[in-house]
Write a protein that holds these residues in place. Sequence first.
Motif, PDB file in Angstrom:
ATOM      1  N   SER A 162      -6.133 -44.341  -4.506  1.00  0.00           N
ATOM      2  CA  SER A 162      -6.887 -44.384  -3.233  1.00  0.00           C
ATOM      3  C   SER A 162      -5.049 -45.056  -2.847  1.00  0.00           C
ATOM      4  O   SER A 162      -5.027 -44.662  -1.321  1.00  0.00           O
ATOM      5  CB  SER A 162      -7.888 -45.753  -3.429  1.00  0.00           C
ATOM      6  OG  SER A 162      -8.688 -45.337  -4.222  1.00  0.00           O
ATOM      7  N   ASP A 163      -4.593 -45.729  -3.209  1.00  0.00           N
ATOM      8  CA  ASP A 163      -3.118 -46.694  -2.415  1.00  0.00           C
ATOM      9  C   ASP A 163      -2.328 -44.866  -2.248  1.00  0.00           C
ATOM     10  O   ASP A 163      -2.054 -44.649  -1.189  1.00  0.00           O
ATOM     11  CB  ASP A 163      -2.584 -47.141  -3.109  1.00  0.00           C
ATOM     12  CG  ASP A 163      -3.007 -48.866  -3.352  1.00  0.00           C
ATOM     13  OD1 ASP A 163      -3.943 -49.010  -2.444  1.00  0.00           O
ATOM     14  OD2 ASP A 163      -2.770 -49.327  -4.162  1.00  0.00           O
ATOM     15  N   ASP A 164      -2.590 -43.967  -3.166  1.00  0.00           N
ATOM     16  CA  ASP A 164      -1.399 -43.185  -2.875  1.00  0.00           C
ATOM     17  C   ASP A 164      -2.011 -42.245  -1.766  1.00  0.00           C
ATOM     18  O   ASP A 164      -1.108 -42.245  -1.383  1.00  0.00           O
ATOM     19  CB  ASP A 164      -1.338 -42.826  -5.151  1.00  0.00           C
ATOM     20  CG  ASP A 164      -0.444 -43.537  -5.538  1.00  0.00           C
ATOM     21  OD1 ASP A 164       0.324 -43.998  -5.507  1.00  0.00           O
ATOM     22  OD2 ASP A 164      -0.663 -43.069  -7.386  1.00  0.00           O
ATOM     23  N   LYS A 224       1.825 -37.562   2.519  1.00  0.00           N
ATOM     24  CA  LYS A 224       1.838 -36.845   3.747  1.00  0.00           C
ATOM     25  C   LYS A 224       1.675 -35.254   3.563  1.00  0.00           C
ATOM     26  O   LYS A 224       0.946 -34.750   4.402  1.00  0.00           O
ATOM     27  CB  LYS A 224       3.153 -37.318   4.171  1.00  0.00           C
ATOM     28  CG  LYS A 224       3.817 -38.053   4.112  1.00  0.00           C
ATOM     29  CD  LYS A 224       4.864 -38.651   4.961  1.00  0.00           C
ATOM     30  CE  LYS A 224       4.997 -40.073   5.377  1.00  0.00           C
ATOM     31  NZ  LYS A 224       4.265 -41.125   5.600  1.00  0.00           N
ATOM     32  N   ASP A 225       1.363 -34.643   2.880  1.00  0.00           N
ATOM     33  CA  ASP A 225       1.393 -33.502   1.801  1.00  0.00           C
ATOM     34  C   ASP A 225       0.253 -32.803   2.277  1.00  0.00           C
ATOM     35  O   ASP A 225      -0.721 -33.742   1.353  1.00  0.00           O
ATOM     36  CB  ASP A 225       2.609 -32.869   1.189  1.00  0.00           C
ATOM     37  CG  ASP A 225       2.278 -30.994   0.078  1.00  0.00           C
ATOM     38  OD1 ASP A 225       1.907 -31.185  -1.016  1.00  0.00           O
ATOM     39  OD2 ASP A 225       2.883 -31.014   1.509  1.00  0.00           O
ATOM     40  N   LEU A 252      -4.550 -35.274  -5.151  1.00  0.00           N
ATOM     41  CA  LEU A 252      -4.552 -36.603  -5.345  1.00  0.00           C
ATOM     42  C   LEU A 252      -6.199 -37.469  -4.984  1.00  0.00           C
ATOM     43  O   LEU A 252      -7.505 -38.215  -6.019  1.00  0.00           O
ATOM     44  CB  LEU A 252      -3.852 -37.375  -4.481  1.00  0.00           C
ATOM     45  CG  LEU A 252      -2.343 -38.100  -4.270  1.00  0.00           C
ATOM     46  CD1 LEU A 252      -1.998 -38.800  -3.568  1.00  0.00           C
ATOM     47  CD2 LEU A 252      -2.396 -38.707  -5.978  1.00  0.00           C
ATOM     48  N   GLN A 253      -6.782 -36.139  -4.475  1.00  0.00           N
ATOM     49  CA  GLN A 253      -8.811 -36.525  -4.323  1.00  0.00           C
ATOM     50  C   GLN A 253      -9.405 -35.780  -4.606  1.00  0.00           C
ATOM     51  O   GLN A 253     -10.307 -36.363  -5.453  1.00  0.00           O
ATOM     52  CB  GLN A 253      -9.115 -36.191  -2.684  1.00  0.00           C
ATOM     53  CG  GLN A 253     -10.344 -35.864  -2.180  1.00  0.00           C
ATOM     54  CD  GLN A 253     -10.388 -37.672  -1.898  1.00  0.00           C
ATOM     55  OE1 GLN A 253      -9.764 -38.174  -1.299  1.00  0.00           O
ATOM     56  NE2 GLN A 253     -11.542 -38.680  -2.622  1.00  0.00           N
ATOM     57  N   ARG A 254      -8.683 -34.624  -5.607  1.00  0.00           N
ATOM     58  CA  ARG A 254      -8.686 -34.360  -6.710  1.00  0.00           C
ATOM     59  C   ARG A 254      -9.549 -35.267  -8.459  1.00  0.00           C
ATOM     60  O   ARG A 254     -10.772 -35.305  -8.577  1.00  0.00           O
ATOM     61  CB  ARG A 254      -8.946 -32.584  -7.168  1.00  0.00           C
ATOM     62  CG  ARG A 254      -9.073 -32.596  -8.613  1.00  0.00           C
ATOM     63  CD  ARG A 254     -10.666 -31.785  -8.979  1.00  0.00           C
ATOM     64  NE  ARG A 254     -11.121 -31.500 -10.634  1.00  0.00           N
ATOM     65  CZ  ARG A 254     -12.076 -31.070 -10.231  1.00  0.00           C
ATOM     66  NH1 ARG A 254     -13.335 -31.362  -9.618  1.00  0.00           N
ATOM     67  NH2 ARG A 254     -12.439 -30.639 -11.641  1.00  0.00           N
ATOM     68  N   ARG A 255      -8.256 -35.829  -8.410  1.00  0.00           N
ATOM     69  CA  ARG A 255      -8.100 -37.142  -9.477  1.00  0.00           C
ATOM     70  C   ARG A 255      -9.118 -38.256  -9.005  1.00  0.00           C
ATOM     71  O   ARG A 255      -9.075 -38.380 -10.282  1.00  0.00           O
ATOM     72  CB  ARG A 255      -6.741 -37.807  -9.328  1.00  0.00           C
ATOM     73  CG  ARG A 255      -5.947 -36.467 -10.429  1.00  0.00           C
ATOM     74  CD  ARG A 255      -4.141 -36.043 -10.400  1.00  0.00           C
ATOM     75  NE  ARG A 255      -4.285 -38.016 -11.390  1.00  0.00           N
ATOM     76  CZ  ARG A 255      -2.818 -38.503 -10.921  1.00  0.00           C
ATOM     77  NH1 ARG A 255      -1.995 -38.198 -10.169  1.00  0.00           N
ATOM     78  NH2 ARG A 255      -3.073 -39.514 -11.572  1.00  0.00           N
TER      79      ARG A 255
END
Length: 141
Positions: free
Chosen positions: A110-112, A117-118, A125-128
């Motif tokens: 969530s922090d990442d 930005k990309d 990240l959302q998938r993970r």
Amino acid sequence: MADATTSNDVLTFELVSPERKLMSGTAYRVTIPGVEGDFGVLAGHASVLSTVRMGVVEILESASAAPVRIFITGGFADVTPVNCTLLAEEAVNVNDLDAAKLEQDIRNLSDDLSVAKDAFEKSKLQRRLDVTRAKLKAVAA
């Protein structure tokens, strides 16, 4: 009541991921998270090929056995009257998941995600994050 499972009551079951074969043997019943809803497979089931969504596969090795619960991230199921083969993108035994670690992973992801930005990076990240949340839900169930 005694377990009345006979060789006619079981089907051959295999669960395979790209990394390894997780299970291979016989099963009395397999419950699979299909894209149109969960479905159960018993010996004699009609032949079907189905896309599988993220969720938990439950395998009963006999009518009275406790279920083996495997978390998968998706894949395909090939069912015949005597066989059930599940090809999973990723698979892990629910008993091998650690709730505390998953909760920490969710915080980190969530922090990442909040600083990404990309668009491609955000998507990965959302998938993970979605997979990790689903794993935590599987542990809690």
